[in-house]
Every structure is written in C-alpha cells, then in structure tokens.
Scaffold this active site. Sequence first.
Site, PDB file in Angstrom:
ATOM      1  N   ASP A  12       0.868  -1.186   0.000  1.00  0.00           N
ATOM      2  CA  ASP A  12       0.000   0.000   0.000  1.00  0.00           C
ATOM      3  C   ASP A  12       0.899   1.227   0.000  1.00  0.00           C
ATOM      4  O   ASP A  12       2.097   1.142   0.257  1.00  0.00           O
ATOM      5  CB  ASP A  12      -0.902   0.006   1.253  1.00  0.00           C
ATOM      6  CG  ASP A  12      -1.793   1.247   1.292  1.00  0.00           C
ATOM      7  OD1 ASP A  12      -2.443   1.529   0.274  1.00  0.00           O
ATOM      8  OD2 ASP A  12      -1.810   1.961   2.311  1.00  0.00           O
ATOM      9  N   GLY A  45      -2.683   8.855  -4.077  1.00  0.00           N
ATOM     10  CA  GLY A  45      -3.995   9.224  -4.616  1.00  0.00           C
ATOM     11  C   GLY A  45      -4.071  10.522  -5.382  1.00  0.00           C
ATOM     12  O   GLY A  45      -5.032  10.765  -6.095  1.00  0.00           O
ATOM     13  N   HIS A 187      -8.325   4.015   3.445  1.00  0.00           N
ATOM     14  CA  HIS A 187      -8.551   4.758   4.686  1.00  0.00           C
ATOM     15  C   HIS A 187     -10.026   4.870   5.076  1.00  0.00           C
ATOM     16  O   HIS A 187     -10.340   5.206   6.209  1.00  0.00           O
ATOM     17  CB  HIS A 187      -7.993   6.182   4.567  1.00  0.00           C
ATOM     18  CG  HIS A 187      -6.498   6.247   4.566  1.00  0.00           C
ATOM     19  ND1 HIS A 187      -5.720   5.565   3.654  1.00  0.00           N
ATOM     20  CD2 HIS A 187      -5.633   6.916   5.364  1.00  0.00           C
ATOM     21  CE1 HIS A 187      -4.456   5.823   3.889  1.00  0.00           C
ATOM     22  NE2 HIS A 187      -4.365   6.638   4.925  1.00  0.00           N
TER      23      HIS A 187
HETATM   24  N1  DGL Z   1      -3.961   3.838  -0.263  1.00  0.00           N
HETATM   25  C1  DGL Z   1      -4.650   4.861  -1.029  1.00  0.00           C
HETATM   26  C2  DGL Z   1      -5.886   4.245  -1.693  1.00  0.00           C
HETATM   27  O1  DGL Z   1      -6.424   3.258  -1.250  1.00  0.00           O
HETATM   28  C3  DGL Z   1      -5.050   6.025  -0.159  1.00  0.00           C
HETATM   29  C4  DGL Z   1      -3.894   6.853   0.333  1.00  0.00           C
HETATM   30  C5  DGL Z   1      -3.117   7.488  -0.799  1.00  0.00           C
HETATM   31  O2  DGL Z   1      -3.621   8.407  -1.479  1.00  0.00           O
HETATM   32  O3  DGL Z   1      -2.002   7.043  -1.013  1.00  0.00           O
HETATM   33  O4  DGL Z   1      -6.330   4.757  -2.684  1.00  0.00           O
END
Ligand code: DGL
Length: 273
Positions: A12, A45, A187
């Site tokens: 992640d 993101g 999140h």
């Molecule tokens: N892990 C990202 C998602 O699930 C959220 C956090 C980010 O923007 O890196 O899209």
Amino acid sequence: MISPANPIGVFDSGIGGLTVVRQLMALLPNENIVYFGDTARVPYGNKSAEVIREYAVQDTRFLLSKGVKLIVVACNTASALAMDVVMAHSTVPSVGVIEPTAREAASRAGARGIGVIGTLSTINSSAYSTALHDIAPGARILSQACPLFVPLAEEGMFEHKATDLIAKEYLSGFSGKVDVMILGCTHYPLLRDVISRALGGGVELVDAGEATAKSARDLLKSANMLNQQGARPRYEFYVSDFPQKFNEIAERFLGRKLEFVRKVQIYSDGDIR
Ligand code: DGL
C-alpha cells in the site's frame, strides 16, 4: 521454490493497507504476511498514473524479493491504475481491490444505484465504474472523489465535527440515489461511522478489505496454496519512512504487538531494500 508456507505479500502507499491486512489476518489466520507501506511517498492518490505505475512496479519487486506466493495490492489507487503492470512484473499471482469489491457491491445492490468514493486518481481512472459495468451492465453508478478523507483519517479525526461537515459536503449528492456504497480507498473504513451518518440510513457500505481478503483466500485455495502448517504465523512489516510512527498506529489498529517492523531504503534506480 514457492510453497504454501511462503508469505502473502501486501503493499500500500502507507498505513491504510492495514485495513486489508486486518481482514486477511481474520480470514486466513495460518498465513504468513509480508507488508510493504510506502510511507516515504504517500499519498499515491493525487499523483499521476505514470508515477503510480512506476511505484507499483517497485513495490511488487520488493515483495517478490521476500519470496511471497501472492501479491495483494491493497491500495485502491494502485489497483485502479497499475494492476496490469503489477501482473506483468510479477512471477506469482496478484489480486487488486477493484474487481472483488465491485463484485461484492454488485451482489448487494438493490433497485437504486451503486455509489463509489475514492481518491482523485481512483475516481478519475473510472476503474470501479468500468468493473461494475462489466459485472452488472445497466447498473446505475455514482462516483465522487473525497480527497480530504485520507488526511482526516491519518490525523485520527474519526469523530470530529470537521470530518462530519466535510463528509456531508462530499456525500450530499448521493442522497436517495444509492443503496450500496463502495469504500474505494484503504482509509475510508476508518471513517465508516462518519460516512454512514452523512449518507443517512439504508445505505450498505462495502469494505474493499473484506472483499479482497475473500478473493485472496479463494485464489490460494484453488491453487492449493493455503498454508496448512498450524505454527504461529509470521508477520513482517516494511516501510520506507517513519517505522516508529507506523508501529504505533499499526499496533493500535491491529490490536496486537508487532514483532517485526523495519525501514527500507528506496534507491534512485527504484530498487527497494
Ligand atoms: N492507499 C490509497 C488508496 O487506497 C489512499 C492513500 C493514498 O492516497 O495514497 O487509494
């Protein structure tokens, strides 16, 4: 030689993927897990597709170097924009969050529509709507990027009037229009209560972590790769920055002491070790 005792690899952009890890631990309590959280380069993101794809390949290579038997792309943004490059670079099977979550949402959808919320990059990619259209042609889909949810969750503002206000602002357009809502970002399960309140009653929330863990289990089962050894599983967590902060949040969130948290270095050629 990859065997069933080899770990499941999860990556992640940071801590958010722990929502997927928690579901994997619950559903597959015998499995060893190696997690990589790219805490030095979070968030993904709001980055371009090109950059997200480059990072996703580097993250994949890192997990492969740890001998994983399956790669779970816990990050919705990476799943939306980079699943093809992850698959192309991986020597083991891989699963992202989009397809399993879309399938789960479609199976629960009623007469109204399916809502999707996620980061800017995830929503702009239309990955969820494309998957939903394939699975349930004709389904009514309504999407909304909620970029402020990630920093609010990172700040621990799960129950805060500012979060309530922002949630109402983002989610008012869904009122009366959806009966299922995809939490299309790692999140968002942390903001479940706020999101639920802002949507009002009668909207079922679909958690990407839960659907993806089930999909990982099915994939391993059909390949005869479920770990049958009853020994206590080994969990290794690697991050590219702030290991101490990660450790504190992860222990609180997973409700257990972590025995192995290490910082790794990202080199200028993209190698992570
Ligand atoms: N892990 C990202 C998602 O699930 C959220 C956090 C980010 O923007 O890196 O899209």
